[in-house]
Scaffold this motif. Structure first.
Motif, PDB file in Angstrom:
ATOM      1  N   PRO A  77       0.799  -1.230   0.000  1.00 61.53           N
ATOM      2  CA  PRO A  77       0.000   0.000   0.000  1.00 61.53           C
ATOM      3  C   PRO A  77       0.829   1.275   0.000  1.00 61.53           C
ATOM      4  O   PRO A  77       0.326   2.339  -0.388  1.00 61.53           O
ATOM      5  CB  PRO A  77      -0.812  -0.120   1.295  1.00 61.53           C
ATOM      6  CG  PRO A  77      -0.001  -1.016   2.175  1.00 61.53           C
ATOM      7  CD  PRO A  77       0.687  -1.982   1.265  1.00 61.53           C
ATOM      8  N   ASP A  78       2.097   1.193   0.435  1.00 65.51           N
ATOM      9  CA  ASP A  78       2.919   2.396   0.545  1.00 65.51           C
ATOM     10  C   ASP A  78       3.819   2.616  -0.662  1.00 65.51           C
ATOM     11  O   ASP A  78       4.662   3.525  -0.654  1.00 65.51           O
ATOM     12  CB  ASP A  78       3.788   2.317   1.808  1.00 65.51           C
ATOM     13  CG  ASP A  78       2.944   2.249   3.066  1.00 65.51           C
ATOM     14  OD1 ASP A  78       1.871   2.879   3.091  1.00 65.51           O
ATOM     15  OD2 ASP A  78       3.343   1.549   4.022  1.00 65.51           O
ATOM     16  N   ALA A  79       3.666   1.823  -1.703  1.00 69.96           N
ATOM     17  CA  ALA A  79       4.480   1.986  -2.893  1.00 69.96           C
ATOM     18  C   ALA A  79       4.106   3.276  -3.621  1.00 69.96           C
ATOM     19  O   ALA A  79       3.035   3.860  -3.397  1.00 69.96           O
ATOM     20  CB  ALA A  79       4.304   0.789  -3.826  1.00 69.96           C
ATOM     21  N   HIS A  80       5.003   3.744  -4.505  1.00 67.10           N
ATOM     22  CA  HIS A  80       4.725   4.930  -5.305  1.00 67.10           C
ATOM     23  C   HIS A  80       3.421   4.741  -6.077  1.00 67.10           C
ATOM     24  O   HIS A  80       2.611   5.674  -6.203  1.00 67.10           O
ATOM     25  CB  HIS A  80       5.890   5.175  -6.270  1.00 67.10           C
ATOM     26  CG  HIS A  80       5.812   6.470  -7.015  1.00 67.10           C
ATOM     27  ND1 HIS A  80       5.873   7.701  -6.398  1.00 67.10           N
ATOM     28  CD2 HIS A  80       5.658   6.731  -8.345  1.00 67.10           C
ATOM     29  CE1 HIS A  80       5.769   8.657  -7.303  1.00 67.10           C
ATOM     30  NE2 HIS A  80       5.637   8.098  -8.484  1.00 67.10           N
ATOM     31  N   SER A 123      -2.196   9.277  -6.047  1.00 65.48           N
ATOM     32  CA  SER A 123      -1.967   7.836  -6.187  1.00 65.48           C
ATOM     33  C   SER A 123      -2.839   7.241  -7.281  1.00 65.48           C
ATOM     34  O   SER A 123      -2.406   6.366  -8.042  1.00 65.48           O
ATOM     35  CB  SER A 123      -2.243   7.127  -4.858  1.00 65.48           C
ATOM     36  OG  SER A 123      -1.300   7.500  -3.872  1.00 65.48           O
ATOM     37  N   THR A 124      -4.069   7.726  -7.387  1.00 65.04           N
ATOM     38  CA  THR A 124      -4.964   7.242  -8.444  1.00 65.04           C
ATOM     39  C   THR A 124      -4.463   7.668  -9.810  1.00 65.04           C
ATOM     40  O   THR A 124      -4.528   6.891 -10.776  1.00 65.04           O
ATOM     41  CB  THR A 124      -6.391   7.772  -8.210  1.00 65.04           C
ATOM     42  OG1 THR A 124      -6.870   7.284  -6.954  1.00 65.04           O
ATOM     43  CG2 THR A 124      -7.329   7.322  -9.313  1.00 65.04           C
ATOM     44  N   VAL A 125      -3.960   8.884  -9.905  1.00 61.99           N
ATOM     45  CA  VAL A 125      -3.390   9.354 -11.175  1.00 61.99           C
ATOM     46  C   VAL A 125      -2.257   8.436 -11.611  1.00 61.99           C
ATOM     47  O   VAL A 125      -2.170   8.038 -12.786  1.00 61.99           O
ATOM     48  CB  VAL A 125      -2.893  10.806 -11.049  1.00 61.99           C
ATOM     49  CG1 VAL A 125      -2.103  11.225 -12.294  1.00 61.99           C
ATOM     50  CG2 VAL A 125      -4.057  11.752 -10.845  1.00 61.99           C
ATOM     51  N   ARG A 126      -1.383   8.088 -10.665  1.00 64.46           N
ATOM     52  CA  ARG A 126      -0.252   7.216 -11.018  1.00 64.46           C
ATOM     53  C   ARG A 126      -0.741   5.820 -11.407  1.00 64.46           C
ATOM     54  O   ARG A 126      -0.152   5.179 -12.291  1.00 64.46           O
ATOM     55  CB  ARG A 126       0.730   7.149  -9.847  1.00 64.46           C
ATOM     56  CG  ARG A 126       1.488   8.452  -9.622  1.00 64.46           C
ATOM     57  CD  ARG A 126       2.649   8.265  -8.664  1.00 64.46           C
ATOM     58  NE  ARG A 126       2.209   8.015  -7.308  1.00 64.46           N
ATOM     59  CZ  ARG A 126       2.018   8.961  -6.392  1.00 64.46           C
ATOM     60  NH1 ARG A 126       2.215  10.232  -6.705  1.00 64.46           N
ATOM     61  NH2 ARG A 126       1.633   8.650  -5.168  1.00 64.46           N
TER      62      ARG A 126
END
Length: 367
Positions: A77-80, A123-126
């Motif tokens: 969960p903490d990944a880029h 995060s959603t954009v990535r």
């Protein structure tokens, strides 16, 4: 809503259909250049009321743990780019989730539309960016089939030469795709063999940190940060910027350090030399794909040993260590004022004579 048993069955059938049809697969699968053993990247798009923290990483994670076909399940969960990694019937899968500002996802949902980014977080954009970038790349190359053939070739070359690994500071799939796409734009009528040769010629002479871009950087009113070294101090430190097409434009190669850039440039130079010999009939194409002899290239190595109580703990511990090897490389560069160069090898090794769960990462050191 549905009962737990029904959900488990539906998820299992969905994964089977995705693997078989490649529907919903992004990045290299979206570009259709995957090879044997390649990971499958799957993007799951959900409505606004289904969130990543609870519904994806807790509820869906719990459902996946009930599937016999799913092994080595590892939430990150903490990944880029937050994701869950696992194997399904032995096939490696990276599952991403994006919650968009819609109450219902329509059948004709178009992920490339700019409106998809309205009201979503970074995060959603990535998470969405993999599919969006893949679609944009295919629109920007003059000949899709020549692009795909050339990209398959150069991905294989990068793997053989030990420079295919985003996590350790080299280049990953989207990086290689953008580099190859630029060569296709520069030589729109060239066949794949010529594109490979021109690839090495162009990037041997490339003056980094001049950025590689397939189109002009777009700005929008949505407020997301785009790559701009004039405004963003962090962007000025990027040594090998490879910019994604489409909004929001990002540097896809931010992991590259001075040490790994040196290794990549050396491999580009060697590849260019071999291609010149091929053009003169002094070498064959097999010479280009000779594996890199990492353990003959240096006299000194830094070894990072990882030991755990069992295989499950080793997988988690190994993933944590691997994600931080790039930081180790950067600290070695910084603390030696650049006098000590560090070459992290992207593959891990294990000693078959040891009985415990273990593996090791190696870094070649040179002045």
């Amino acid at each position: 809503m549905c009962g737990s048993g029904t959900c488990v069955m539906d998820i299992s059938n969905l994964l089977i259909s995705v693997v078989n049809s490649q529907e919903g697969i992004l990045q290299c699968r979206g570009l259709n250049v995957h090879g044997p053993g390649a990971d499958i990247d799957i993007l799951c798009v959900g409505p606004s009321y289904v969130n990543r923290e609870e519904d994806f990483f807790v509820t869906l994670h719990g459902i996946l743990t009930q599937l016999e076909e799913v092994t080595e399940l590892q939430p990150v969960p903490d990944a880029h780019v937050p994701l869950m990694k696992f194997k399904f019937h032995g096939m490696a899968i990276d599952l991403l989730y994006a919650s968009v500002s819609l109450a219902v996802i329509p059948p004709d949902f178009n992920i490339s539309e700019g409106s998809v980014l309205c009201g979503v977080d970074e995060s959603t954009v990535r998470s969405l960016n993999g599919c969006r970038v893949a679609d944009q790349i295919l629109r920007l190359v003059p000949n899709v089939e020549n692009f795909r053939t050339t990209l398959r070739c150069l991905k294989y070359w990068a793997e053989r030469r030990g420079v295919y690994s985003n996590v350790t500071g080299f280049l990953g799939g989207v990086n290689w795709a953008i580099l190859v796409a630029l060569i296709c734009q520069l030589y729109p009528n060239a066949v794949p063999s010529m594109l490979v040769s021109r690839f090495f010629r162009v990037f041997t002479q490339w003056q980094w940190p001049n950025p590689v871009m397939l189109c002009a950087i777009e700005n929008d009113d949505l407020g997301f940060s785009v790559w701009d070294p004039r405004k963003n101090p962090r962007d000025r430190s990027h040594v090998m910027p490879i910019i994604t097409p489409g909004y929001p434009c990002m540097n896809s190669s931010y992991n590259v350090s001075s040490s790994t850039l040196r290794v990549i440039k050396e491999q580009f130079k060697l590849g260019n030399k071999i291609c010149q010999e091929i053009d003169l009939n002094k070498a064959s194409w097999t010479a280009l794909f000779e594996p890199f002899n990492f353990f003959e290239a240096y006299t000194k190595y830094l070894v990072v040993d990882i030991v755990a109580d069992n295989d499950d703990d080793l997988r988690l511990w190994k993933g944590w260590v691997e994600s931080r090897l790039r930081q180790l490389t950067l600290k070695i560069e910084r603390d030696t004022n650049g006098m000590l160069q560090c070459h992290p090898y992207p593959c891990d090794y294990s000693n078959p004579t040891l009985q415990c769960a273990h593996c090791s990462f190696y870094m070649g050191l040179s002045r």
